[in-house]
Scaffold this motif. Sequence first.
Motif, mmCIF file in Angstrom:
data_model
loop_
_atom_site.group_PDB
_atom_site.id
_atom_site.type_symbol
_atom_site.label_atom_id
_atom_site.label_comp_id
_atom_site.label_asym_id
_atom_site.label_seq_id
_atom_site.Cartn_x
_atom_site.Cartn_y
_atom_site.Cartn_z
ATOM 1 N N GLU A 135 8.582 76.981 38.835
ATOM 2 C CA GLU A 135 7.541 76.476 37.938
ATOM 3 C C GLU A 135 7.115 75.047 38.272
ATOM 4 N N GLN A 136 7.915 74.334 39.065
ATOM 5 C CA GLN A 136 7.611 72.926 39.358
ATOM 6 C C GLN A 136 7.208 72.690 40.807
ATOM 7 N N ILE A 137 7.033 73.749 41.570
ATOM 8 C CA ILE A 137 6.709 73.598 42.991
ATOM 9 C C ILE A 137 5.385 72.865 43.190
ATOM 10 N N LEU A 138 4.358 73.230 42.434
ATOM 11 C CA LEU A 138 3.062 72.574 42.595
ATOM 12 C C LEU A 138 3.148 71.084 42.291
ATOM 13 N N ILE A 139 3.871 70.728 41.254
ATOM 14 C CA ILE A 139 4.035 69.314 40.919
ATOM 15 C C ILE A 139 4.716 68.590 42.070
ATOM 16 N N ARG A 140 5.808 69.168 42.567
ATOM 17 C CA ARG A 140 6.513 68.548 43.697
ATOM 18 C C ARG A 140 5.598 68.373 44.888
ATOM 19 N N ASN A 141 4.884 69.425 45.281
ATOM 20 C CA ASN A 141 4.054 69.373 46.490
ATOM 21 C C ASN A 141 2.912 68.374 46.354
ATOM 22 N N ASN A 142 2.228 68.383 45.238
ATOM 23 C CA ASN A 142 1.097 67.467 45.054
ATOM 24 C C ASN A 142 1.552 66.019 44.959
ATOM 25 N N TYR A 143 2.655 65.809 44.279
ATOM 26 C CA TYR A 143 3.237 64.461 44.190
ATOM 27 C C TYR A 143 3.676 63.989 45.574
ATOM 28 N N GLY A 144 4.289 64.900 46.334
ATOM 29 C CA GLY A 144 4.731 64.559 47.685
ATOM 30 C C GLY A 144 3.590 64.193 48.612
ATOM 31 N N LYS A 145 2.461 64.887 48.471
ATOM 32 C CA LYS A 145 1.310 64.589 49.333
ATOM 33 C C LYS A 145 0.791 63.175 49.098
ATOM 34 N N LEU A 146 0.830 62.723 47.857
ATOM 35 C CA LEU A 146 0.415 61.351 47.576
ATOM 36 C C LEU A 146 1.340 60.347 48.254
ATOM 37 N N PHE A 147 2.631 60.621 48.205
ATOM 38 C CA PHE A 147 3.580 59.725 48.873
ATOM 39 C C PHE A 147 3.382 59.740 50.383
ATOM 40 N N HIS A 148 3.057 60.899 50.915
ATOM 41 C CA HIS A 148 2.814 60.999 52.347
ATOM 42 C C HIS A 148 1.632 60.130 52.754
ATOM 43 N N GLN A 149 0.628 60.068 51.892
ATOM 44 C CA GLN A 149 -0.546 59.242 52.177
ATOM 45 C C GLN A 149 -0.258 57.751 52.014
ATOM 46 N N LEU A 150 0.804 57.423 51.288
ATOM 47 C CA LEU A 150 1.059 56.039 50.933
ATOM 48 C C LEU A 150 1.358 55.168 52.148
ATOM 49 N N ASN A 151 1.993 55.729 53.187
ATOM 50 C CA ASN A 151 2.271 54.927 54.373
ATOM 51 C C ASN A 151 0.999 54.292 54.929
ATOM 52 N N ALA A 152 -0.063 55.080 55.035
ATOM 53 C CA ALA A 152 -1.318 54.565 55.580
ATOM 54 C C ALA A 152 -1.912 53.490 54.676
ATOM 55 N N VAL A 153 -1.818 53.686 53.373
ATOM 56 C CA VAL A 153 -2.356 52.703 52.438
ATOM 57 C C VAL A 153 -1.551 51.406 52.506
ATOM 58 N N MET A 154 -0.240 51.504 52.570
ATOM 59 C CA MET A 154 0.587 50.296 52.678
ATOM 60 C C MET A 154 0.297 49.553 53.964
ATOM 61 N N ARG A 155 0.161 50.276 55.055
ATOM 62 C CA ARG A 155 -0.177 49.620 56.336
ATOM 63 C C ARG A 155 -1.505 48.884 56.241
ATOM 64 N N LYS A 156 -2.483 49.526 55.598
ATOM 65 C CA LYS A 156 -3.823 48.946 55.506
ATOM 66 C C LYS A 156 -3.795 47.560 54.876
ATOM 67 N N TYR A 157 -2.992 47.395 53.828
ATOM 68 C CA TYR A 157 -2.993 46.126 53.102
ATOM 69 C C TYR A 157 -1.906 45.157 53.561
ATOM 70 N N TYR A 158 -0.786 45.682 54.032
ATOM 71 C CA TYR A 158 0.336 44.815 54.419
ATOM 72 C C TYR A 158 0.185 44.283 55.838
ATOM 73 N N LEU A 159 -0.287 45.115 56.754
ATOM 74 C CA LEU A 159 -0.389 44.738 58.160
ATOM 75 C C LEU A 159 -1.850 44.447 58.496
ATOM 76 N N GLN A 160 -2.188 43.177 58.591
ATOM 77 C CA GLN A 160 -3.581 42.759 58.739
ATOM 78 C C GLN A 160 -3.938 42.322 60.153
ATOM 79 N N ASN A 161 -2.952 42.245 61.036
ATOM 80 C CA ASN A 161 -3.207 41.671 62.361
ATOM 81 C C ASN A 161 -2.694 42.551 63.496
#
Length: 359
Positions: A246-272
Motif C-alpha cells: 500500500e505504500q510503494i507509490l509513496i516510497r517511489n515518488n518520494y525517492g524520485k525527488l531525492f534522486h533529483q536532489l543531487n542535481a539541485v544541490m550541485r546547481k546552487y552549491y557548486l558555482q565554479n
Amino acid sequence: MRYITFYAKGEIDMLKATKITSNKVQREHMKNKLKKTIKPINEDTFGGEYSRDLLPNLQKFATAKQLDDDLVQLRSGNKVVNSKDLTITDILVAEKTIEYWGRTVSLEQFIPKNADPEKVLIYFQGGSFYGGQIQDVHNMLKLIAEKSQVQVVNVDYHLAPESPYPNAIFDGVAVSLYFQKQLGLKKIILSGDSAGGNIGLAVNKLLGKLGYKTSIANVLLYPVVTLSDDETKALWDYDEFPIKKEQILIRNNYGKLFHQLNAVMRKYYLQNDEDPSHSLISPLHDDVKNDPNTLLIVGEFDFFRLQDEQYALGLQAHQTQVNFIQYNGMAHAFAPMVGVLPQADDAANEIAKFVKNIY
C-alpha cells in the motif's frame, strides 16, 4: 526501545531466517559487511512500512511530483521543524558572532552545568546547502547538551548560492579553530545532518590537510556523502527499501525527488565548475583511512541510506570504529523532531551517550 543487530544486505530475509542473538552469529556475518543496530518502529511493528507518525505528511507523495529547482520556492518550503524542549535542567543558551581565521560566523551555544571543560560538539544543520536554519535543531542540540554534559555549538554557516562551496567549510574551520585555539578546548567532535554532515566531514578533512588538530569523533545524521553518483544504480535501488504494498507509490515518488536532489544541490552549491567527486564535496570518494570513530544514524526509508552504508563500509575497511544505527519506519530528517517522534528522542539519547563516552 528494543534493539536488533544484524547486517546491511538481506536485512528482512535474514531477520525471518534467524534471530541474531549470539556473538558467534554476529562475528560470522561481520566479514566484509556492515554491522548495524536496527531499531523497530514500535513494539508491534519491526519495519517494512512508514511509521504511522510520519505517514500523514507523506500521503502527498501518493502522486508523482517534480522537484522545483527555483531557489525562492525551495526556500519557501523550509518551515521550522516541529519539536519540543525536553530539557529539565538549566542550560545556558548564548548567541554570538565570532571573527576568526578571516571569517565572521554566527553561532548558538548550549552550555550545561558542569560541562566537560575540554570537549565541544560542533554541529552543522541540514538544508541541501542552500536552506535550513539553526532553529531546526535548537531543541535537539539543547537536549544533547544536557544529556551528554558537553557544550554544543550550532553553527549558522553561510548558505549557497550567495556563499557557494567552499564558504560553509571555511566557516566550519574557523569555528573549530576558535574553540580550539581561542577558547582552549582540546577535544572537538564534528557533527551534522544531511548536507550539514557533508560540511562537517569536509571541515575535518580540511583541518587535517592544513595541519590543524582534527575531530576526535564524528557524529553524522543521514549525511550527504556524494554529489556525483546520480546514475549509480546501486545507490538508488528502491528494492533495497522493501515496503508494504500500500505504500510503494509513496516510497517511489518520494525517492524520485531525492534522486533529483543531487542535481539541485550541485546547481546552487557548486558555482565554479568544481569536480563533484572531489573529496571535500563527496566524502564517499575520499580516502577515509585516518577518519575518527563515527556514529552514523539513518532512517529505514532515507534515500541517502545506501550511500551512507557504502561510506560506513569504507570506514570499517580501514579499521575505523563505526556505530551505525537505523531507525525503521523513518524517512529523511527525522532526528530534530524531539518531543514529537520517539525515534528522535532516542537518537538524541544515542548521540549524547556516544559524545559523553568519547575521549
